[in-house]
Write a protein that holds these residues in place. Structure first.
Motif, mmCIF file in Angstrom:
data_model
loop_
_atom_site.group_PDB
_atom_site.id
_atom_site.type_symbol
_atom_site.label_atom_id
_atom_site.label_comp_id
_atom_site.label_asym_id
_atom_site.label_seq_id
_atom_site.Cartn_x
_atom_site.Cartn_y
_atom_site.Cartn_z
ATOM 1 N N SER A 1 0.835 -1.196 0.000
ATOM 2 C CA SER A 1 0.000 0.000 0.000
ATOM 3 C C SER A 1 0.874 1.252 0.000
ATOM 4 N N ALA A 2 0.513 2.235 -0.796
ATOM 5 C CA ALA A 2 1.245 3.499 -0.824
ATOM 6 C C ALA A 2 1.218 4.167 0.549
ATOM 7 N N ASN A 3 0.078 4.109 1.208
ATOM 8 C CA ASN A 3 -0.020 4.713 2.537
ATOM 9 C C ASN A 3 0.853 3.973 3.536
ATOM 10 N N SER A 4 0.877 2.654 3.452
ATOM 11 C CA SER A 4 1.698 1.877 4.376
ATOM 12 C C SER A 4 3.180 2.166 4.174
ATOM 13 N N LEU A 5 3.611 2.286 2.930
ATOM 14 C CA LEU A 5 5.011 2.612 2.658
ATOM 15 C C LEU A 5 5.360 3.988 3.231
ATOM 16 N N LYS A 6 4.485 4.949 3.008
ATOM 17 C CA LYS A 6 4.722 6.306 3.499
ATOM 18 C C LYS A 6 4.815 6.333 5.020
ATOM 19 N N VAL A 7 3.878 5.679 5.696
ATOM 20 C CA VAL A 7 3.844 5.716 7.157
ATOM 21 C C VAL A 7 5.005 4.916 7.743
ATOM 22 N N THR A 8 5.358 3.800 7.106
ATOM 23 C CA THR A 8 6.497 3.014 7.585
ATOM 24 C C THR A 8 7.784 3.815 7.495
ATOM 25 N N LYS A 9 7.980 4.552 6.381
ATOM 26 C CA LYS A 9 9.152 5.423 6.264
ATOM 27 C C LYS A 9 9.161 6.461 7.385
ATOM 28 N N LYS A 10 8.003 7.013 7.663
ATOM 29 C CA LYS A 10 7.906 8.028 8.706
ATOM 30 C C LYS A 10 8.263 7.441 10.060
ATOM 31 N N LEU A 11 7.826 6.222 10.320
ATOM 32 C CA LEU A 11 8.165 5.549 11.572
ATOM 33 C C LEU A 11 9.674 5.357 11.702
ATOM 34 N N ILE A 12 10.288 4.875 10.628
ATOM 35 C CA ILE A 12 11.720 4.589 10.663
ATOM 36 C C ILE A 12 12.528 5.865 10.875
ATOM 37 N N THR A 13 12.198 6.907 10.130
ATOM 38 C CA THR A 13 12.991 8.140 10.211
ATOM 39 C C THR A 13 12.790 8.867 11.533
ATOM 40 N N SER A 14 11.701 8.590 12.220
ATOM 41 C CA SER A 14 11.439 9.306 13.481
ATOM 42 C C SER A 14 12.021 8.607 14.701
ATOM 43 N N VAL A 15 12.498 7.373 14.548
ATOM 44 C CA VAL A 15 12.956 6.585 15.692
ATOM 45 C C VAL A 15 14.060 7.288 16.470
ATOM 46 N N PHE A 16 15.040 7.847 15.764
ATOM 47 C CA PHE A 16 16.185 8.448 16.444
ATOM 48 C C PHE A 16 15.901 9.851 16.962
ATOM 49 N N ASP A 17 14.743 10.391 16.612
ATOM 50 C CA ASP A 17 14.426 11.763 17.005
ATOM 51 C C ASP A 17 13.786 11.858 18.383
ATOM 52 N N GLN A 18 13.469 10.725 18.996
ATOM 53 C CA GLN A 18 12.699 10.746 20.234
ATOM 54 C C GLN A 18 13.249 9.743 21.248
ATOM 55 N N PRO A 19 13.011 9.980 22.537
ATOM 56 C CA PRO A 19 13.266 8.931 23.527
ATOM 57 C C PRO A 19 12.378 7.724 23.207
ATOM 58 N N ILE A 20 12.802 6.536 23.631
ATOM 59 C CA ILE A 20 12.092 5.321 23.233
ATOM 60 C C ILE A 20 10.628 5.338 23.673
ATOM 61 N N GLU A 21 10.354 5.915 24.843
ATOM 62 C CA GLU A 21 8.963 5.951 25.312
ATOM 63 C C GLU A 21 8.095 6.782 24.356
ATOM 64 N N ASN A 22 8.633 7.933 23.950
ATOM 65 C CA ASN A 22 7.890 8.788 23.018
ATOM 66 C C ASN A 22 7.744 8.120 21.661
ATOM 67 N N ALA A 23 8.807 7.443 21.221
ATOM 68 C CA ALA A 23 8.760 6.765 19.925
ATOM 69 C C ALA A 23 7.699 5.675 19.918
ATOM 70 N N LEU A 24 7.597 4.949 21.041
ATOM 71 C CA LEU A 24 6.595 3.887 21.119
ATOM 72 C C LEU A 24 5.176 4.458 21.147
ATOM 73 N N LEU A 25 4.979 5.541 21.881
ATOM 74 C CA LEU A 25 3.664 6.180 21.908
ATOM 75 C C LEU A 25 3.288 6.696 20.529
ATOM 76 N N ASN A 26 4.278 7.302 19.852
ATOM 77 C CA ASN A 26 4.035 7.794 18.494
ATOM 78 C C ASN A 26 3.690 6.632 17.561
ATOM 79 N N ALA A 27 4.408 5.517 17.710
ATOM 80 C CA ALA A 27 4.139 4.346 16.871
ATOM 81 C C ALA A 27 2.742 3.802 17.119
#
Length: 259
Positions: free
Chosen positions: A205-231
């Protein structure tokens, strides 16, 4: 739009952006960076484009900064050099955070800034003869912008090795380091990359690819707790998307989903 330093073509749902300065080994200058930014923006806003391939015309993928361009930089003021650096920074951010999957097709050497372009693509494939490296320290420069992305991609230890020594490595070594996904014979790479792009277009899915990229690129931008909540938030949001509903219904019905 007609470009001077690159080629832009859309076939099916794949946009191909080709660095087209073979006589300069596809070296980068201000105009080329500007055209690349325009092309990536065009692909991002085109609803018919799902995947982007970045490649180079001729024998090199990209030799880094153009020599005439480097000479001009020596005459620039600090403010002019900062503005110029920010243009390249914005191109790298644009590719890294792009909402479409970007594939590097490396059919020749990728040096300095050229290797930087390979670094920020989502997937990268190269021919065995390609050499890759960040040679900036050898001319008294620094691999400043790419360091931010390279440490994320291959880890601090290997990034220190490549960035501090400025050495060129083989495509095989680059694959071992995690800089490339795969080394593909020269006579097969075009078909191989085309197949990867086609599989992404029809198999996800185009949407799934877009959101998965967003998840990957945001991992290092946040503490793990925030990253998990965002996910978790993105997970819930995606479940409501029509693509997810269609995909699950097809899976439950044991039907093959073609995207």
């Amino acid at each position: 739009m007609v470009f001077e330093h690159i080629l832009y073509n859309v076939s099916g749902r794949v946009a191909t952006i080709t660095l087209n300065r073979p006589e300069k080994r596809n070296a980068l200058n201000g105009a080329t960076v500007g055209e690349l930014r325009t092309a990536f923006n065009q692909a991002e806003t085109d609803p018919e484009v799902k995947v982007i391939i970045l490649k180079g015309a001729g024998e090199a993928f990209c030799a880094g900064a153009d020599l005439e361009y480097l000479q001009q930089l020596q005459r620039n003021t600090r403010e002019e050099n900062l503005a110029d650096s920010k243009e390249l920074m914005q191109l790298m951010q644009q590719i890294y955070y792009h909402n479409k999957v970007v594939i590097a097709q490396v059919e020749g050497h990728a040096i300095a800034g050229g290797c930087g372009l390979v670094t920020i693509c989502d997937l990268s494939y190269a021919i065995p003869a390609a050499k890759l490296g960040y040679t900036e320290v050898k001319i008294g420069f620094i691999p400043a912008l790419v360091s931010v992305f390279l440490v994320r991609k291959i880890g601090e230890g290997r990034a220190r090795d490549l960035l501090l020594t400025g050495r060129l490595i083989t495509a095989e070594k680059a694959e071992y380091y995690g800089l490339l996904n795969e080394v593909v014979p020269a006579d097969l790479i075009e078909a191989h990359v085309a197949k990867v792009a086609e599989d992404l277009c029809t198999g996800a899915s185009a949407n799934s690819l877009k959101v998965t990229k967003k998840l990957i690129t945001s991992v290092f931008d946040q503490p793990i707790e925030n990253a998990l909540l965002n996910a978790a938030e993105m997970n819930a949001e995606t479940r409501e998307h029509a693509d997810c509903q269609r995909g699950i219904n097809a899976f439950l019905a044991k039907e093959k989903m073609v995207w």
